[in-house]
Design an enzyme around this catalytic site. Sequence first.
Site, PDB file in Angstrom:
ATOM      1  N   LYS A  42      12.630 -20.828  56.747  1.00  0.00           N
ATOM      2  CA  LYS A  42      11.968 -21.468  55.635  1.00  0.00           C
ATOM      3  C   LYS A  42      12.409 -22.584  54.906  1.00  0.00           C
ATOM      4  O   LYS A  42      11.828 -23.070  53.946  1.00  0.00           O
ATOM      5  CB  LYS A  42      11.751 -20.176  54.490  1.00  0.00           C
ATOM      6  N   ARG A  91      -0.080  -7.568  49.069  1.00  0.00           N
ATOM      7  CA  ARG A  91      -0.937  -8.569  48.203  1.00  0.00           C
ATOM      8  C   ARG A  91      -2.565  -8.226  48.613  1.00  0.00           C
ATOM      9  O   ARG A  91      -3.411  -8.384  47.855  1.00  0.00           O
ATOM     10  CB  ARG A  91      -0.488 -10.196  48.216  1.00  0.00           C
ATOM     11  N   SER A 129       5.466 -18.133  46.660  1.00  0.00           N
ATOM     12  CA  SER A 129       6.691 -18.978  46.290  1.00  0.00           C
ATOM     13  C   SER A 129       6.595 -20.398  46.411  1.00  0.00           C
ATOM     14  O   SER A 129       6.441 -21.236  45.769  1.00  0.00           O
ATOM     15  CB  SER A 129       8.063 -18.608  46.670  1.00  0.00           C
TER      16      SER A 129
HETATM   17  N1  COA Z   1       4.095 -11.408  44.656  1.00  0.00           N
HETATM   18  C1  COA Z   1       3.913 -12.576  44.831  1.00  0.00           C
HETATM   19  N2  COA Z   1       4.398 -13.069  46.087  1.00  0.00           N
HETATM   20  C2  COA Z   1       4.685 -12.251  46.883  1.00  0.00           C
HETATM   21  C3  COA Z   1       4.648 -11.053  46.651  1.00  0.00           C
HETATM   22  C4  COA Z   1       4.289 -10.611  45.262  1.00  0.00           C
HETATM   23  N3  COA Z   1       4.427  -9.217  45.364  1.00  0.00           N
HETATM   24  N4  COA Z   1       5.121 -10.526  47.847  1.00  0.00           N
HETATM   25  C5  COA Z   1       5.282 -11.542  48.948  1.00  0.00           C
HETATM   26  N5  COA Z   1       4.986 -12.872  48.355  1.00  0.00           N
HETATM   27  C6  COA Z   1       5.377 -14.043  48.746  1.00  0.00           C
HETATM   28  C7  COA Z   1       6.659 -14.583  49.085  1.00  0.00           C
HETATM   29  O1  COA Z   1       7.050 -15.410  47.856  1.00  0.00           O
HETATM   30  C8  COA Z   1       6.370 -15.227  50.194  1.00  0.00           C
HETATM   31  O2  COA Z   1       6.083 -16.750  49.832  1.00  0.00           O
HETATM   32  P1  COA Z   1       6.423 -17.930  50.658  1.00  0.00           P
HETATM   33  O3  COA Z   1       5.832 -17.618  52.107  1.00  0.00           O
HETATM   34  O4  COA Z   1       5.530 -19.040  50.074  1.00  0.00           O
HETATM   35  O5  COA Z   1       7.840 -17.991  50.505  1.00  0.00           O
HETATM   36  C9  COA Z   1       5.473 -14.766  50.807  1.00  0.00           C
HETATM   37  O6  COA Z   1       4.775 -13.840  50.074  1.00  0.00           O
HETATM   38  C10 COA Z   1       5.987 -13.920  52.090  1.00  0.00           C
HETATM   39  O7  COA Z   1       6.994 -12.843  51.456  1.00  0.00           O
HETATM   40  P2  COA Z   1       7.548 -11.978  52.234  1.00  0.00           P
HETATM   41  O8  COA Z   1       6.662 -11.295  53.141  1.00  0.00           O
HETATM   42  O9  COA Z   1       8.204 -11.053  51.438  1.00  0.00           O
HETATM   43  O10 COA Z   1       8.385 -12.855  53.186  1.00  0.00           O
HETATM   44  P3  COA Z   1       9.741 -13.289  52.731  1.00  0.00           P
HETATM   45  O11 COA Z   1       9.963 -14.562  53.739  1.00  0.00           O
HETATM   46  O12 COA Z   1      10.021 -13.315  51.367  1.00  0.00           O
HETATM   47  O13 COA Z   1      10.668 -11.867  53.285  1.00  0.00           O
HETATM   48  C11 COA Z   1      12.060 -10.731  55.024  1.00  0.00           C
HETATM   49  C12 COA Z   1      10.889 -11.456  54.804  1.00  0.00           C
HETATM   50  C13 COA Z   1      13.315 -11.463  54.579  1.00  0.00           C
HETATM   51  C14 COA Z   1      11.866  -9.427  54.318  1.00  0.00           C
HETATM   52  C15 COA Z   1      12.447 -10.644  56.442  1.00  0.00           C
HETATM   53  O14 COA Z   1      12.147 -11.809  57.058  1.00  0.00           O
HETATM   54  C16 COA Z   1      13.467  -9.761  56.849  1.00  0.00           C
HETATM   55  O15 COA Z   1      13.514  -8.555  56.963  1.00  0.00           O
HETATM   56  N6  COA Z   1      14.521 -10.571  57.232  1.00  0.00           N
HETATM   57  C17 COA Z   1      15.839 -10.166  57.699  1.00  0.00           C
HETATM   58  C18 COA Z   1      15.941 -10.126  59.019  1.00  0.00           C
HETATM   59  C19 COA Z   1      15.466  -8.926  60.083  1.00  0.00           C
HETATM   60  O16 COA Z   1      15.859  -7.903  59.582  1.00  0.00           O
HETATM   61  N7  COA Z   1      14.330  -9.257  60.751  1.00  0.00           N
HETATM   62  C20 COA Z   1      13.870  -8.260  61.521  1.00  0.00           C
HETATM   63  C21 COA Z   1      12.880  -7.822  60.727  1.00  0.00           C
HETATM   64  S1  COA Z   1      12.117  -6.181  61.563  1.00  0.00           S
END
Ligand code: COA
Length: 160
Positions: A42, A91, A129
Amino acid sequence: MITKAIYPGTFDPVTYGHGDIIARAAKLFDNVTVAVATHPSKSPVFTQDERVELISQVFSHLDNVSACGFDCLLAEFAQQCHAQVIIRGLRAVSDFEYEFQLASMNRALMPHLETIFLPTSTKYTYISSSLVREVAQLGGEIEQFVDPIVIKALSTKINR
Ligand code: COA
């Protein structure tokens, strides 16, 4: 039994949408760790340490909430933290398919680990974000989306 949950994400930066989930999770669990992923694909604007620091500052009033970076499988990190639960915010219906896949994979990797979904409050369903960063970069107002601490940090990044 002490119930411990982790709330993972990239948090680049943490928004009021995330804050809504964190505050509600803090009422449900004894301990909540906000787990900040490196997520190099990202290309985050804030370093992992900066994102952890911002979350620590914004939620310093919640005694049972802490923030920590991780750079491994989420399921492994949950085990290291002795967390029984992963919290994810939903969401919209469109979030569900990916979230269901993530939860199923995490349970396959760590069968005792449960994922609990909290519906995001309606007023935050459209926030992400990257959208907040884009609005800020183009000079728009972001007061309604992020804490003043985040606004200051973001404007420093943008003006650099
Ligand atoms: N309010 C506002 N925004 C929200 C939200 C909320 N309640 N929930 C999610 N969002 C937004 C986030 O800001 C994010 O925005 P962006 O794409 O512009 O950055 C988007 O929605 C996606 O969020 P999310 O689904 O939480 O993705 P993420 O990239 O923040 O997190 C991980 C993903 C880190 C949880 C996942 O990649 C992970 O587990 N990684 C670790 C490695 C791993 O174990 N991989 C195997 C997974 S099975």
